[in-house]
Design an enzyme around this catalytic site. Structure first.
Site, mmCIF file in Angstrom:
data_model
loop_
_atom_site.group_PDB
_atom_site.id
_atom_site.type_symbol
_atom_site.label_atom_id
_atom_site.label_comp_id
_atom_site.label_asym_id
_atom_site.label_seq_id
_atom_site.Cartn_x
_atom_site.Cartn_y
_atom_site.Cartn_z
ATOM 1 N N CYS A 189 23.246 14.710 -2.041
ATOM 2 C CA CYS A 189 23.728 13.721 -3.013
ATOM 3 C C CYS A 189 23.523 12.337 -2.432
ATOM 4 O O CYS A 189 23.918 12.049 -1.311
ATOM 5 C CB CYS A 189 25.226 13.875 -3.247
ATOM 6 S SG CYS A 189 25.688 15.404 -3.989
ATOM 7 N N GLU A 244 12.816 12.848 -7.644
ATOM 8 C CA GLU A 244 13.081 14.070 -6.886
ATOM 9 C C GLU A 244 14.048 14.979 -7.636
ATOM 10 O O GLU A 244 14.888 14.519 -8.399
ATOM 11 C CB GLU A 244 13.677 13.719 -5.514
ATOM 12 C CG GLU A 244 12.651 13.039 -4.609
ATOM 13 C CD GLU A 244 13.122 12.904 -3.168
ATOM 14 O OE1 GLU A 244 12.356 13.301 -2.275
ATOM 15 O OE2 GLU A 244 14.233 12.409 -2.936
ATOM 16 N N CYS A 302 19.113 20.494 -9.759
ATOM 17 C CA CYS A 302 19.643 19.131 -9.877
ATOM 18 C C CYS A 302 18.483 18.225 -10.278
ATOM 19 O O CYS A 302 17.471 18.161 -9.587
ATOM 20 C CB CYS A 302 20.225 18.703 -8.531
ATOM 21 S SG CYS A 302 20.735 16.972 -8.477
ATOM 22 N N CYS A 359 17.572 3.351 -10.218
ATOM 23 C CA CYS A 359 18.918 3.255 -10.775
ATOM 24 C C CYS A 359 19.400 1.827 -10.603
ATOM 25 O O CYS A 359 19.065 1.169 -9.630
ATOM 26 C CB CYS A 359 19.847 4.211 -10.026
ATOM 27 S SG CYS A 359 21.546 4.223 -10.656
ATOM 28 N N CYS A 397 24.600 4.849 -1.755
ATOM 29 C CA CYS A 397 23.573 5.716 -2.362
ATOM 30 C C CYS A 397 22.160 5.166 -2.161
ATOM 31 O O CYS A 397 21.922 3.970 -2.331
ATOM 32 C CB CYS A 397 23.873 5.861 -3.861
ATOM 33 S SG CYS A 397 22.714 6.922 -4.727
ATOM 34 N N CYS A 448 25.521 1.572 -6.346
ATOM 35 C CA CYS A 448 26.561 2.145 -5.471
ATOM 36 C C CYS A 448 26.172 1.938 -4.012
ATOM 37 O O CYS A 448 25.033 2.188 -3.626
ATOM 38 C CB CYS A 448 26.766 3.633 -5.767
ATOM 39 S SG CYS A 448 27.335 3.944 -7.447
HETATM 40 N N1 SAH Z 1 24.705 8.128 -11.407
HETATM 41 C C1 SAH Z 1 25.445 9.354 -11.466
HETATM 42 C C2 SAH Z 1 24.688 10.564 -10.971
HETATM 43 C C3 SAH Z 1 23.897 10.457 -9.698
HETATM 44 S S1 SAH Z 1 24.700 10.522 -8.143
HETATM 45 C C4 SAH Z 1 26.751 9.203 -10.744
HETATM 46 O O1 SAH Z 1 26.981 8.173 -10.137
HETATM 47 O O2 SAH Z 1 27.578 10.095 -10.816
HETATM 48 C C5 SAH Z 1 25.352 12.125 -7.961
HETATM 49 C C6 SAH Z 1 26.611 12.132 -7.071
HETATM 50 O O3 SAH Z 1 26.284 11.851 -5.706
HETATM 51 C C7 SAH Z 1 27.600 11.049 -7.486
HETATM 52 O O4 SAH Z 1 28.901 11.558 -7.425
HETATM 53 C C8 SAH Z 1 27.381 10.016 -6.415
HETATM 54 O O5 SAH Z 1 28.464 9.145 -6.315
HETATM 55 C C9 SAH Z 1 27.181 10.888 -5.213
HETATM 56 N N2 SAH Z 1 26.600 10.198 -4.068
HETATM 57 C C10 SAH Z 1 25.762 9.149 -4.045
HETATM 58 N N3 SAH Z 1 25.470 8.803 -2.788
HETATM 59 C C11 SAH Z 1 26.142 9.663 -1.983
HETATM 60 C C12 SAH Z 1 26.236 9.822 -0.588
HETATM 61 N N4 SAH Z 1 25.590 9.036 0.244
HETATM 62 N N5 SAH Z 1 27.007 10.821 -0.134
HETATM 63 C C13 SAH Z 1 27.660 11.647 -0.981
HETATM 64 N N6 SAH Z 1 27.606 11.546 -2.301
HETATM 65 C C14 SAH Z 1 26.865 10.563 -2.806
#
Ligand code: SAH
Length: 358
Positions: free
Chosen positions: A334, A93, A106, A113, A120, A117
Site C-alpha cells: 500500500c 501498477e 488490487c 494521484c 504515499c 498524502c
Molecule cells: N486514494 C485511495 C486509494 C489508494 S491508497 C485512498 O486514499 O484510500 C490505498 C491505501 O493505502 C490507503 O488506505 C492509503 O492511505 C494507504 N497507504 C498509502 N501509502 C501508504 C503507506 N506508505 N503505508 C501504508 N499504507 C499506505
C-alpha cells in the site's frame, strides 16, 4: 474525432452501437461476451463472428488491451506485481494476492494521484489522468490472462483516488459484476477513499453492495492534516456524517484503514479516539504498519506498539484486523505503487506489502 473505445461500453450501449452500424442487436452480446467473459485481446480472436464484421469493428472501434511490461513475484508468498502500459504509454501498477479463500486483485484507478498524502508514493508526480473503465477492467483481465488464475475479490486501492474518477469507477463496477462478464459479486469489491465527503454521499445513492474503505489514519483533524492534505478540505465530523449516510443507505459497514506510523498516530490516545469513531459507525478497522517510501520520512510502528494498539481496540469491542504482510520483497505494498517505470525499477523500498487479512 477519435474512435469509440469498445471495452468501456456497457452491453446496452454496445447493442445500440451495433444497430447504428446496421448490424443485428445480438452481435453486441457476442462482442461483449468475447471481451468480458472470454477476455479477448482483439477482434481477430472472435472466431464465431464473420471476418467482415470483425474488420468493420476494427475500423469503427478502438479496443484497449493491457499487457504487463514487467511482472515481479514475491518468493515469500507468491504475491505478484504487474506494471501495465496504457495505450498512451502511461504506466500503472496492479497486484495479485493469493489467499486461502481466493485470489484478490488490487487495481489502480488513475495514472498518478492529486491527493498528496504525505506517506504515499503514488502521489509524488501528481495526477496525469483518470483511467477509463476499460483500463480498470483490463488490469483484472490482463492478470487473469497472464496467470490463468481465478479472481474472486477486487480492491480499488492501487494508484489514484477512485472517488475522484466516479463515472468511470461506477461503470467499471457495473461491468465487473455483470453476469455477461466476469460476474464478480459486489460484496467482493472494495473501494478505498482518502475521504472525499461529498463523493461518499453520492456513492451511497448508487446503493451498491460494495465495501467502502475510508483512509482515516488520524483521529483528530489536526493529526489528519499532518498526514493528508485532503483533511484541510473535509473535517472528521463531515466525514463521519458522510460515512453514516453511506451505512444507512447501503447497510454496508465501513472499513477504516489506519496506517500506523511510529510516534505519529500510534499512542494510547490515538487508539481511544479510534475506538470512539469506530463505535459510532460500527466500523471495522484495518491496521497497517505504515510502509516506508523513499521520499517520505515516516517509519512503521514497532511490532509491540502495533500489537498494543490492536489489543486496545479489541478490548473495547472494536473489530480490528492487522494486514498480513505480503510480497515483502517486491515493493507491492500500500502506498508504494508508482506510475513511473524508472522509479518502479528503483527498488529502494524494502517495506512489506500489506493487504487485508479478511
Ligand atoms: N486514494 C485511495 C486509494 C489508494 S491508497 C485512498 O486514499 O484510500 C490505498 C491505501 O493505502 C490507503 O488506505 C492509503 O492511505 C494507504 N497507504 C498509502 N501509502 C501508504 C503507506 N506508505 N503505508 C501504508 N499504507 C499506505
Amino acid at each position: 474525432m477519435g474512435k469509440t473505445e469498445i471495452k468501456s461500453l456497457s452491453l446496452p450501449a454496445l447493442q445500440e452501437e451495433m444497430e447504428r452500424m446496421g448490424e443485428k442487436k445480438f452481435r453486441g452480446g457476442q462482442l461483449y461476451e468475447w471481451m468480458h467473459k472470454k477476455l479477448a485481446r482483439d477482434f481477430l480472436e472472435m472466431t464465431n463472428l464473420s471476418f467482415s464484421l470483425r474488420k468493420k469493428c476494427g475500423e469503427h472501434f478502438e479496443m484497449t488491451t493491457l499487457y504487463p511490461v514487467k511482472v515481479q513475484e514475491s518468493k515469500a508468498d507468491g504475491t505478484k506485481k504487474f506494471l501495465f502500459e496504457l495505450p498512451d504509454h502511461n504506466l500503472v501498477e496492479s497486484v495479485l494476492m493469493k489467499y486461502r479463500h481466493g485470489n484478490s486483485v488490487c487495481i489502480s484507478s488513475q495514472a498518478g494521484c492529486r491527493m498528496g498524502c504525505r506517506f504515499c508514493a503514488s502521489t509524488l508526480g501528481g495526477l496525469v489522468r483518470n483511467l477509463t473503465a476499460a483500463e480498470m477492467l483490463e488490469q483484472v483481465y490482463g492478470i487473469i490472462r497472464h496467470t490463468g488464475e481465478r479472481v474472486s475479490n477486487v480492491v480499488v486501492m492501487g494508484i489514484g483516488e477512485p472517488l475522484d474518477n466516479r463515472e468511470n469507477l461506477l461503470r467499471f463496477i457495473r461491468m465487473l459484476t455483470d453476469d455477461q462478464g466476469l460476474h464478480i459479486s459486489q460484496r467482493s469489491i472494495t473501494v478505498s477513499t482518502c475521504g472525499l465527503a461529498p463523493e461518499i454521499k453520492k456513492l451511497a445513492e448508487e446503493k451498491l453492495q460494495i465495501t467502502l474503505a475510508l483512509s482515516l489514519h488520524g483521529v483528530s483533524d489536526e493529526k489528519r492534516k499532518k498526514l493528508m492534505p485532503i483533511a484541510e478540505k473535509y473535517g472528521i465530523t463531515e466525514l463521519m456524517d458522510a460515512c453514516r449516510y453511506y451505512f444507512e443507505k447501503t447497510g454496508r459497514r465501513i472499513t477504516f484503514e489506519y496506517a500506523l506510523a511510529g510516534g505519529v498516530n500510534d499512542t494510547k490516545e490515538d487508539a481511544e479516539g479510534l475506538i470512539t469513531l469506530a463505535r459510532s459507525l460500527h466500523a471495522h478497522v484495518n491496521l497497517i504498519p505504515i510502509n516506508p517510501v523513499r521520499e517520505r520520512d515516516f517509519t512503521p510502528s514497532g511490532k509491540e506498539a502495533v500489537r498494543a494498539f490492536q489489543k486496545k481496540l479489541e478490548e473495547a469491542g472494536v473489530n480490528a484486523t492487522l494486514r498480513r504482510e505480503m510480497g515483502r520483497d517486491i515493493d507491492g505494498a500500500c502506498g508504494q505503487l508508482r506510475r513511473n517505470y524508472a522509479k518502479a525499477e528503483g527498488g529502494g523500498n524494502s517495506a512489506a506489502a500489506a493487504k487485508p487479512e479478511d
